[in-house]
Design an enzyme around this catalytic site. Sequence first.
Site, PDB file in Angstrom:
ATOM      1  N   LYS A   2      51.564  40.253  40.629  1.00 40.40           N
ATOM      2  CA  LYS A   2      52.674  39.651  39.907  1.00 40.40           C
ATOM      3  C   LYS A   2      53.291  40.656  38.935  1.00 40.40           C
ATOM      4  O   LYS A   2      52.644  41.621  38.538  1.00 40.40           O
ATOM      5  CB  LYS A   2      52.184  38.440  39.114  1.00 40.40           C
ATOM      6  CG  LYS A   2      51.743  37.253  39.950  1.00 40.40           C
ATOM      7  CD  LYS A   2      51.253  36.131  39.058  1.00 40.40           C
ATOM      8  CE  LYS A   2      50.841  34.917  39.876  1.00 40.40           C
ATOM      9  NZ  LYS A   2      51.997  34.242  40.490  1.00 40.40           N
ATOM     10  N   ARG A  44      47.227  27.605  48.147  1.00 46.70           N
ATOM     11  CA  ARG A  44      47.148  26.792  49.365  1.00 46.70           C
ATOM     12  C   ARG A  44      45.990  27.222  50.258  1.00 46.70           C
ATOM     13  O   ARG A  44      45.443  26.402  50.997  1.00 46.70           O
ATOM     14  CB  ARG A  44      48.484  26.857  50.107  1.00 46.70           C
ATOM     15  CG  ARG A  44      48.867  28.229  50.640  1.00 46.70           C
ATOM     16  CD  ARG A  44      50.348  28.395  50.893  1.00 46.70           C
ATOM     17  NE  ARG A  44      51.099  28.478  49.644  1.00 46.70           N
ATOM     18  CZ  ARG A  44      52.421  28.592  49.581  1.00 46.70           C
ATOM     19  NH1 ARG A  44      53.147  28.645  50.697  1.00 46.70           N
ATOM     20  NH2 ARG A  44      53.024  28.660  48.414  1.00 46.70           N
TER      21      ARG A  44
END
Length: 501
Positions: A280, A354
């Site tokens: 990130k 996920r």
Amino acid sequence: MEFSVKSGSPEKQRSACIVVGVYEPRRLSPVAEQLDEISEGYISSLLRRGDLEGKPGQMLLLHHVPNILSERVLLVGCGKERELNERQYRQIIDKTIKTLNETGSMEAVCFLTELHVKGRDTYWKVRHAVETTQDGLYNFDQLKSRKGETRRPLRKIVFNVPTRRELSVGEDAIRHGLAISSGMSLCKDVANMPPNICNPAYLAEEAKKLANDHKNVSVDIVDEAKMKELGMNSYLAVGRGSENESIMSVINYQGGKSGDAPIVFVGKGLTFDSGGISIKPADGMDEMKYDMGGAAGVLGLMKSIAELQLPMNIVGVLAGCENMPGSRAYRPGDILTTMSGQTVEVLNTDAEGRLVLCDALSYVERFNPDVVIDLATLTGACVIALGRHATGLLSSHNPLAHELLNASEQSGDRAWRMPLWEEYQDQLDSPFADFSNLGGREAGTITAACFLSRFTKKYNWAHLDIAGTAWRSGKNKGSTGRPVPMLTQYLLNKTDLADES
């Protein structure tokens, strides 16, 4: 904070402070009118001088009002009477409590619960006053070497109800409000804890503390060795770059009959998300400790449930993991075989939540659940779509979605349903695996839910994307404790206790 309810006339209250409302423009509420009459027009004369207009959130603290037994009277601006809505009511309560806490009034009798809020009864007003109070006074200072302390903080508040018949309703509202607030506080404490302390093992310890405090709560720990046996390769891949072991904590609450199908909640517990190899940007990365907001929410919810002693069976799963770059970290291009046997091509290691949740959702099949609800700080796309006010709700089961939306409106912990149409599934196509873990920039929240839906075919399921609602950014950053209120309300609605709300 100690809460209670009573029904009595304002002139008979001997307290450190009485709290009454004033509407705009300078119009006394019925209770304030009684005080004005007793004080021989003292309050109305102040209003005529322009000391208070009655605008929302305005405060005027009066000392030694003539013929009034209480030491102080706090006049609270409530805006225009016909426009007083739920949001404004909570804002008024919040401002009132903070003002009281700063005045040295260690106790108060509050008549604001008698205000007319469109469509809301005494139960709602008392319960939300309790929740708003506890939320407003929350402070995370466990790690500060010097703690700021209020010299004479507010310790006791009495909410007045219009009639004695409503005392039992008010008492139920306080009990429910305190249980929800307790769960929210635990959620906040765990989520606000820094990632060098709060790792998957820490989540497991917090779950064990909950079990130690309640006889009908137990905890099972699924460590990496057990995950390997179960074939939870997707979950394991995400945590490979971290020195902190991935741990899934399974909390079992037995409040119903043996054999009753449980309601299962699965919380994403990324105690820190660096993005992995797909790292990130540095800006705001400190807030990635909140990527375990789903697990914190489940933990807080389980505490609320245990304190309410709800008559049902509940399972709460904390899917603890840490996503870090390293020589053992999983990579873009890897293909993972999930616990379900389906294969996934990794396009981005920052779409890791996920990959953890999909194996957790397969794991909970063993409970033969009534329904499964997962909550996760899953996509930045949800923040873009809904901002910070509403949780994204996606579900393959319409009745479940409607129940959650109803609970969100009742609790003030709002959600908004997004589509989960078959057309979106095509965005997950992969030439090398059954599907990929990323659906592109368009409809990012929806395609993430589409991914999860492929692992939930054996039960009724809903997904809550709390990326925008689990915490606040900026100077006052911190966990919000959401969606504990919504989910507790959802469960209350499924019991006889719903009649009380």
